[in-house]
Design a protein around this motif. Structure first.
Motif, PDB file in Angstrom:
ATOM      1  N   ALA A  47       6.519   1.866  -6.960  1.00 15.33           N
ATOM      2  CA  ALA A  47       5.612   2.985  -6.715  1.00 15.33           C
ATOM      3  C   ALA A  47       5.667   3.990  -7.861  1.00 15.33           C
ATOM      4  N   ALA A  48       6.878   4.284  -8.338  1.00 11.93           N
ATOM      5  CA  ALA A  48       7.023   5.239  -9.446  1.00 11.93           C
ATOM      6  C   ALA A  48       6.371   4.715 -10.719  1.00 11.93           C
ATOM      7  N   THR A  49       6.468   3.413 -10.947  1.00  7.50           N
ATOM      8  CA  THR A  49       5.864   2.808 -12.139  1.00  7.50           C
ATOM      9  C   THR A  49       4.347   2.955 -12.103  1.00  7.50           C
ATOM     10  N   ILE A  50       3.764   2.722 -10.941  1.00  8.92           N
ATOM     11  CA  ILE A  50       2.308   2.831 -10.808  1.00  8.92           C
ATOM     12  C   ILE A  50       1.864   4.287 -10.919  1.00  8.92           C
ATOM     13  N   ARG A  51       2.573   5.187 -10.266  1.00  9.14           N
ATOM     14  CA  ARG A  51       2.172   6.593 -10.299  1.00  9.14           C
ATOM     15  C   ARG A  51       2.352   7.206 -11.683  1.00  9.14           C
ATOM     16  N   ALA A  52       3.239   6.637 -12.485  1.00  3.74           N
ATOM     17  CA  ALA A  52       3.393   7.109 -13.861  1.00  3.74           C
ATOM     18  C   ALA A  52       2.172   6.784 -14.714  1.00  3.74           C
ATOM     19  N   ASN A  53       1.325   5.888 -14.220  1.00  4.33           N
ATOM     20  CA  ASN A  53       0.072   5.553 -14.907  1.00  4.33           C
ATOM     21  C   ASN A  53      -1.095   6.387 -14.383  1.00  4.33           C
ATOM     22  N   LYS A  54      -0.789   7.609 -13.948  1.00  5.97           N
ATOM     23  CA  LYS A  54      -1.778   8.602 -13.514  1.00  5.97           C
ATOM     24  C   LYS A  54      -2.545   8.163 -12.264  1.00  5.97           C
ATOM     25  N   TYR A  55      -1.827   7.568 -11.338  1.00  4.81           N
ATOM     26  CA  TYR A  55      -2.445   7.188 -10.061  1.00  4.81           C
ATOM     27  C   TYR A  55      -1.731   7.932  -8.940  1.00  4.81           C
ATOM     28  N   SER A  56      -2.486   8.526  -8.031  1.00  8.04           N
ATOM     29  CA  SER A  56      -1.891   9.328  -6.963  1.00  8.04           C
ATOM     30  C   SER A  56      -2.379   8.938  -5.565  1.00  8.04           C
ATOM     31  N   GLY A  57      -3.077   7.827  -5.441  1.00  7.44           N
ATOM     32  CA  GLY A  57      -3.635   7.421  -4.152  1.00  7.44           C
ATOM     33  C   GLY A  57      -2.709   6.510  -3.371  1.00  7.44           C
ATOM     34  N   PRO A  58      -3.244   5.867  -2.328  1.00  6.09           N
ATOM     35  CA  PRO A  58      -2.442   4.976  -1.481  1.00  6.09           C
ATOM     36  C   PRO A  58      -2.047   3.701  -2.227  1.00  6.09           C
ATOM     37  N   LEU A  59      -0.924   3.131  -1.800  1.00  3.82           N
ATOM     38  CA  LEU A  59      -0.422   1.890  -2.398  1.00  3.82           C
ATOM     39  C   LEU A  59      -0.136   0.877  -1.287  1.00  3.82           C
ATOM     40  N   PHE A  60      -0.177  -0.402  -1.654  1.00  5.17           N
ATOM     41  CA  PHE A  60       0.139  -1.476  -0.725  1.00  5.17           C
ATOM     42  C   PHE A  60       1.166  -2.416  -1.350  1.00  5.17           C
ATOM     43  N   ALA A  61       1.941  -3.047  -0.500  1.00  2.00           N
ATOM     44  CA  ALA A  61       2.846  -4.119  -0.925  1.00  2.00           C
ATOM     45  C   ALA A  61       2.604  -5.313  -0.017  1.00  2.00           C
ATOM     46  N   LYS A  67      13.400  -4.716   5.556  1.00  2.00           N
ATOM     47  CA  LYS A  67      13.405  -4.267   6.953  1.00  2.00           C
ATOM     48  C   LYS A  67      14.833  -4.029   7.439  1.00  2.00           C
ATOM     49  N   ALA A  68      15.740  -4.924   7.062  1.00  2.00           N
ATOM     50  CA  ALA A  68      17.135  -4.763   7.481  1.00  2.00           C
ATOM     51  C   ALA A  68      17.729  -3.484   6.904  1.00  2.00           C
ATOM     52  N   ASP A  96      12.527   2.954  14.266  1.00  2.00           N
ATOM     53  CA  ASP A  96      11.924   2.534  15.529  1.00  2.00           C
ATOM     54  C   ASP A  96      10.492   2.057  15.315  1.00  2.00           C
ATOM     55  N   GLN A  97       9.767   2.733  14.431  1.00  2.00           N
ATOM     56  CA  GLN A  97       8.398   2.328  14.144  1.00  2.00           C
ATOM     57  C   GLN A  97       8.374   0.957  13.470  1.00  2.00           C
ATOM     58  N   ILE A  98       9.309   0.741  12.554  1.00  2.00           N
ATOM     59  CA  ILE A  98       9.375  -0.535  11.835  1.00  2.00           C
ATOM     60  C   ILE A  98       9.641  -1.683  12.812  1.00  2.00           C
ATOM     61  N   MET A  99      10.503  -1.455  13.777  1.00  2.00           N
ATOM     62  CA  MET A  99      10.860  -2.499  14.728  1.00  2.00           C
ATOM     63  C   MET A  99       9.730  -2.805  15.705  1.00  2.00           C
ATOM     64  N   SER A 100       8.815  -1.857  15.906  1.00  2.00           N
ATOM     65  CA  SER A 100       7.791  -2.031  16.932  1.00  2.00           C
ATOM     66  C   SER A 100       6.418  -2.379  16.388  1.00  2.00           C
ATOM     67  N   GLN A 101       6.230  -2.346  15.058  1.00  2.00           N
ATOM     68  CA  GLN A 101       4.913  -2.576  14.482  1.00  2.00           C
ATOM     69  C   GLN A 101       4.805  -3.980  13.908  1.00  2.00           C
ATOM     70  N   TYR A 102       3.542  -4.417  13.723  1.00  2.00           N
ATOM     71  CA  TYR A 102       3.307  -5.753  13.180  1.00  2.00           C
ATOM     72  C   TYR A 102       3.445  -5.783  11.657  1.00  2.00           C
ATOM     73  N   PHE A 103       3.489  -4.587  11.017  1.00  2.00           N
ATOM     74  CA  PHE A 103       3.743  -4.557   9.590  1.00  2.00           C
ATOM     75  C   PHE A 103       5.071  -3.863   9.340  1.00  2.00           C
ATOM     76  N   VAL A 104       5.607  -3.977   8.136  1.00  2.00           N
ATOM     77  CA  VAL A 104       6.957  -3.494   7.865  1.00  2.00           C
ATOM     78  C   VAL A 104       7.049  -1.992   8.050  1.00  2.00           C
ATOM     79  N   GLY A 105       6.140  -1.243   7.434  1.00  2.00           N
ATOM     80  CA  GLY A 105       6.178   0.206   7.532  1.00  2.00           C
ATOM     81  C   GLY A 105       5.636   0.848   6.277  1.00  2.00           C
ATOM     82  N   ASN A 106       5.864   2.155   6.158  1.00  2.00           N
ATOM     83  CA  ASN A 106       5.431   2.916   4.990  1.00  2.00           C
ATOM     84  C   ASN A 106       6.646   3.507   4.294  1.00  2.00           C
ATOM     85  N   LEU A 107       6.672   3.390   2.991  1.00  2.00           N
ATOM     86  CA  LEU A 107       7.785   3.886   2.200  1.00  2.00           C
ATOM     87  C   LEU A 107       7.260   4.410   0.877  1.00  2.00           C
ATOM     88  N   ALA A 108       7.511   5.668   0.582  1.00  2.00           N
ATOM     89  CA  ALA A 108       7.080   6.285  -0.680  1.00  2.00           C
ATOM     90  C   ALA A 108       5.583   6.129  -0.907  1.00  2.00           C
TER      91      ALA A 108
END
Length: 279
Positions: free
Chosen positions: A149-163, A174-175, A191-203
């Motif tokens: 995320a830091a590498t991408i944002r260093a290229n002047k990007y400030s929007g949403p990211l996906f992995a 997840k562990a 708790d959200q990570i354990m209950s959702q169908y996707f891993v979660g949000n981080l940075a």
């Protein structure tokens, strides 16, 4: 039940509608990349202009500014046909306890969605993506996501990211995020990570799992952290359907087609993430 060509064609119209809904609802690629709707009659390749960055200036009072360099370069996306072919016999259609047409529509839509997703995922290992984190044979960590995320944002990007990661590759992250000593656990994120169908949000990164990310013979996988504008999905129209009656087989051929392709638009906004995918 009579099976004339006219009746048969009307019967399969629901298949077209339902398969298109299944495609749009299940395609991850269309949700995380930039989608270009491409009209008919414009060739087999989509040309996408990419603007160079510009900077403002402070010329001073009464001084004319210099013109900005507003050049563009072109990225291309090649279109291809994604096809699902089925032959539905009258006997099967009229004997099944479930709605054969509805089930066939859902499966066809899922297959087409997987085809579009495969186009996007195949780009993660492209040589044009030169930025990377993680190491083969080592579990990916929370730090890998944050570094990407830091590498991408260093290229002047400030929007949403996906992995997008293989589920076995995402297990280590997840562990780590649900460990009792983790920050995520103390703040309720675990708790959200354990209950959702996707891993979660981080940075600012929405982490998704996808079985289409291949695992090599060494049990390693290459996923990707990226901005939506890093990749483009071009699609010409919606799902097309053609049916043909096969009287000798007492069956109907059904062909579902979508014309689409994927390409790298801004490689500086993508970071490959390599990690162990053995549980």
């Amino acid at each position: 039940m009579a099976n004339t060509t006219t009746i048969n064609a009307e019967l399969f119209q629901n298949l077209l509608v339902q398969s298109q809904i299944a495609l749009y609802e299940n395609s991850v690629a269309r949700s995380v990349a930039t989608v270009f709707d491409y009209p008919t009659g414009n060739g087999k390749t989509v040309s996408v202009p990419v603007w160079a960055g510009m900077s403002s200036s402070k010329p001073g009072e009464g001084v004319a500014p210099s013109a900005s360099d507003a050049n563009t370069n072109t990225k291309t996306i090649a279109l291809a046909e994604h096809v699902v072919y089925n032959q539905v016999t009258d006997f099967l259609r009229d004997s099944a306890s479930e709605d054969v047409i509805s089930s066939l529509a859902n499966q066809s839509g899922l297959a087409l969605a997987e085809g579009l997703d495969a186009e996007l995922i195949a780009l993660f290992g492209d040589s044009a993506i030169t930025q990377g984190v993680g190491t083969a044979g080592t579990d990916n960590s929370v730090n890998d996501i944050m570094k990407a995320a830091a590498t991408i944002r260093a290229n002047k990007y400030s929007g949403p990211l996906f992995a997008i990661l293989n589920p076995k590759q995402a297990y280590g992250i997840k562990a780590a995020m649900t460990a009792t000593t983790s920050y995520q656990n103390s703040t309720g994120v675990a708790d959200q990570i354990m209950s959702q169908y996707f891993v979660g949000n981080l940075a600012g990164v929405t982490i998704l799992e996808h079985a289409g990310v291949a695992v090599d013979s060494s049990d390693d996988a290459v996923g990707c952290v990226f901005a939506p504008s890093a990749f483009g999905i071009a699609q010409r129209g919606g799902v097309g359907m053609e049916t043909e009656r096969q009287a000798k087989e007492r069956a109907t051929d059904v062909v579902m087609t979508v014309v689409a392709g994927a390409g790298i638009i801004r490689p500086e906004l993508a970071v490959a993430i390599t990690g162990d995918a053995a549980l």
